[in-house]
Write an enzyme that holds these catalytic residues in place. Structure first.
Site, PDB file in Angstrom:
ATOM      1  N   SER B 154       0.919  -1.226  -0.022  1.00 56.97           N
ATOM      2  CA  SER B 154      -0.081   0.072  -0.053  1.00 56.97           C
ATOM      3  C   SER B 154       0.900   1.323  -0.069  1.00 56.97           C
ATOM      4  O   SER B 154       1.804   1.236  -0.769  1.00 56.97           O
ATOM      5  CB  SER B 154      -1.107  -0.059   1.036  1.00 56.97           C
ATOM      6  N   ARG B 224     -12.004   6.498  10.373  1.00 51.81           N
ATOM      7  CA  ARG B 224     -11.605   5.250  10.322  1.00 51.81           C
ATOM      8  C   ARG B 224     -12.672   4.271   9.784  1.00 51.81           C
ATOM      9  O   ARG B 224     -12.328   3.125   9.126  1.00 51.81           O
ATOM     10  CB  ARG B 224     -11.057   4.790  11.634  1.00 51.81           C
ATOM     11  N   ASP B 321      -8.916  -5.996  -4.581  1.00 50.11           N
ATOM     12  CA  ASP B 321      -8.664  -4.779  -4.100  1.00 50.11           C
ATOM     13  C   ASP B 321      -9.041  -3.547  -4.757  1.00 50.11           C
ATOM     14  O   ASP B 321      -8.884  -3.511  -5.901  1.00 50.11           O
ATOM     15  CB  ASP B 321      -7.104  -4.746  -3.740  1.00 50.11           C
ATOM     16  N   HIS B 354      -8.222  -4.861  -0.230  1.00 47.42           N
ATOM     17  CA  HIS B 354      -6.797  -4.177   0.021  1.00 47.42           C
ATOM     18  C   HIS B 354      -6.201  -5.156   1.216  1.00 47.42           C
ATOM     19  O   HIS B 354      -4.893  -5.072   1.244  1.00 47.42           O
ATOM     20  CB  HIS B 354      -7.176  -2.796   0.261  1.00 47.42           C
ATOM     21  N   ASP B 355      -6.997  -5.374   2.147  1.00 49.04           N
ATOM     22  CA  ASP B 355      -6.357  -6.006   3.469  1.00 49.04           C
ATOM     23  C   ASP B 355      -5.700  -7.072   3.085  1.00 49.04           C
ATOM     24  O   ASP B 355      -5.041  -7.569   3.869  1.00 49.04           O
ATOM     25  CB  ASP B 355      -7.290  -6.336   4.512  1.00 49.04           C
TER      26      ASP B 355
END
Lengths: 386, 386
Positions: B154, B224, B321, B354-355
């Site tokens: 990332s 968040r 992602d 993405h994680d």
């Protein structure tokens, strides 16, 4: 093509409370609505258009002396337009709980103990089904026993679908655009973040901000910015803004606007916070979350649509809509096909994401025009048409 | 596989100011870092791992007496793990401006006129390139003239890429996972909404909230929550939460938690607001926005990578992602291929969005293991290996 011209909203008062899905009821209430075109002699040419989150009864035309007051679906509804007001009598109704005239959180609480203060956060939670019930009462009062069609996009599409489940005998066609049979976890997640932004704004005052002479503008701005991101496709945002900067020089600032997309989003947030009610935002996003017609049938959407077997449907989706993707419309189509329902489905290759349902795309409008012409042919004897 | 075990962070002070991209400079500063494994005699086995938004120098192992303090990439880095600390000397550095020990907004402003008050919003805007410069100084002080590799996911991947452009002679391999050559308009949009949520929180106090004994927790929570939505794929969110409710009964509430996804997001927001610094959030998202190595070359990414021609690259992306999609990694691969660079590219079919770059996926870790084994073979003579 001409517009429907200058229009005037009307009001209809309902003294009888509206029973709600929650078990609560909405005390006597008023609905604001507009109509375009002429109801024919046998009242068979009426089309109800349901609105989505931040829209209203004001679908087409403009208000006298307000040249920028075009209705939100003016490109679709009007004389000679795909939903042709020379042929159809079109009705737009502001849903209860909204903030455009119908009874909503900013109106006085009917309980005398509240001393005439606004409902605020005490406005009862309303669902898509409750809205459909309220709309049905108004349509009935207009003397219309069966609508030619109910049409809606996004949340409006959910209302159109709910009509076929709740009042199947009171409509012939359902036109549901850019919609879904329920919200996904991601959809709910975006709604929840927006709601948190609003209710944690100190100016929200637990939903009773009216008395404080403030609005939770910070929260509303953030909520609207989040919404806007989900309305546009990644590609259209890239094409429209990309990494375009406000100025060639890099500002090296965390708070000043550097990129045009920031400027656009802040502007959208600002505008929205100036006219939209925070409690309405909470109510409408919650109605979206709750909508799930399959739930009463153990998650079986086909079973839910059994009752709508003799209705006719048009479903439309847009390839780049990632809020309510084509796959979600196809779930509905499948449930209808399972019931051998007559359903047309168009998946429009459009770059604009969810917003595409509000835009003038020739293929999209072509599909809509053809479908409404078909409806019209079943209303008006051929010889009688212009 | 074993962990690297108990680890201790170290500090390195730099008396000489760091010149920044903005033209400003960072006065004398401290970097916190950790190392794992043993630097070999010729100092050729060092791998720098760059961190992303909310991570730190603490990549692997745990802190003594804190069993839940595993490093953020502990599944990848350790003895016998894909980045094998039996073979490599791994370095993690907390970037300046972050909030995990290195000089950041919560540290005293060096200007005596500020009376020892924290930098707050006056911490200079730092870029990916500034971080790389700071890292390069630390690596130099460790006596390492050439890193075997720089690795990051990332935003960390952006730093790894920037190393090849800024210090091509000081590394041999670049491993960039789940990254992009710059942010899209949509990426910037999400960052901007998060920033607006923070800076419009009345507890932000223009970035000088430390003096008020508060933190802009409402803004951080919303920021968040937005971030989390973009880290997970739509599918994995659906699989993990779907429309699962907290209880069978519908609560008909706009503010109470009804769906598990709401509970999850609120919890993530709450946790984050308790440990993360608001000014750091602004700085790091801005560093993301600004990163755009092609910009100095008129938008030509291939021209930008010309200087990295004799480096070797591994790029990895994940199919689901949508924050930094495989298409973005492919842009980088294309720019490298245009320069006839030796580049390996793996597009991992993983459901986690993405994680995924932080998770243990056998195919992903297999690719990483094979690549680092290849690097290792070029360091250690075959006979000398275990």
């Amino acid at each position: 093509m001409a517009s429907v011209g200058a229009v005037t909203p009307q009001q209809m008062h309902f003294a009888e409370p509206l029973p709600l899905q929650s078990g609560a009821q909405l005390a006597d209430y008023t609905l604001v609505y507009e109509t375009y075109g002429t109801l024919n002699a046998d009242k068979s040419n009426a089309v109800l258009v349901c609105h989505a989150l931040n829209a209203s009864h004001h679908i087409a035309g403009h208000y006298a002396g307000q040249p920028k007051s075009d209705g939100w679906w003016d490109n679709l509804v009007g004389p000679g337009k795909p939903l042709d007001t020379n042929r159809f009598f079109v009705i737009g109704i502001n849903n209860p709980g909204s903030c455009f005239g119908s009874t909503g959180p900013m109106h006085p609480h009917p309980d005398p103990a509240k001393g005439g203060r606004p409902y605020g956060a005490d406005f009862p939670v309303v669902t898509v089904e409750d809205w459909v019930d309220a709309q049905a009462r108004l349509v009935e009062r207009l003397g219309i026993t069966q609508l030619a069609a109910v049409l809606g996009g996004s949340l409006g599409g959910m209302q159109a679908l709910a009509w076929t489940l709740r009042y199947p005998e009171r409509l012939r066609h359902c036109v549901a655009v850019a919609t879904a049979p329920n919200l996904s976890a991601q959809n709910i997640a975006f709604n929840e973040v927006a709601r948190r932004a609003i209710v944690t704004d100190p100016d929200f005052h637990g939903g009773h901000f009216y008395a404080h002479g403030v609005v939770p503008a910070r929260g509303l701005r953030v909520a609207r910015m989040i919404g806007h991101i989900t309305y546009l496709s990644d590609d259209s945002m890239e094409a429209k803004f990309g990494r375009e900067r406000r100025s060639d020089a890099v500002g090296y600032s965390t708070q000043e606007i550097e990129f045009q997309i920031e400027s656009y989003l802040r502007h959208q947030g600002e505008k929205f916070s100036e006219y939209f009610d925070a409690n309405t935002y909470l109510l409408i996003t919650r109605a979206l979350d709750y909508f799930d017609p399959a739930r009463a049938h153990g998650g079986d959407l086909s079973a839910a649509f059994k009752v709508a077997r003799d209705k006719k449907f048009l479903l439309v989706s847009f390839t780049t809509d990632w809020r309510f993707s084509p796959a979600r419309s196809r779930e509905i189509v499948k449930a209808l096909v399972d019931n051998q329902v007559e359903v047309s489905y168009a998946e429009i290759d459009a770059p604009h994401g969810h917003d595409a349902f509000l835009l003038e795309d020739p293929r999209y409008h072509g599909v809509m025009r053809a479908y409404f012409e078909r409806i019209d042919q079943n209303i008006t004897p051929q010889g009688a048409r212009a």
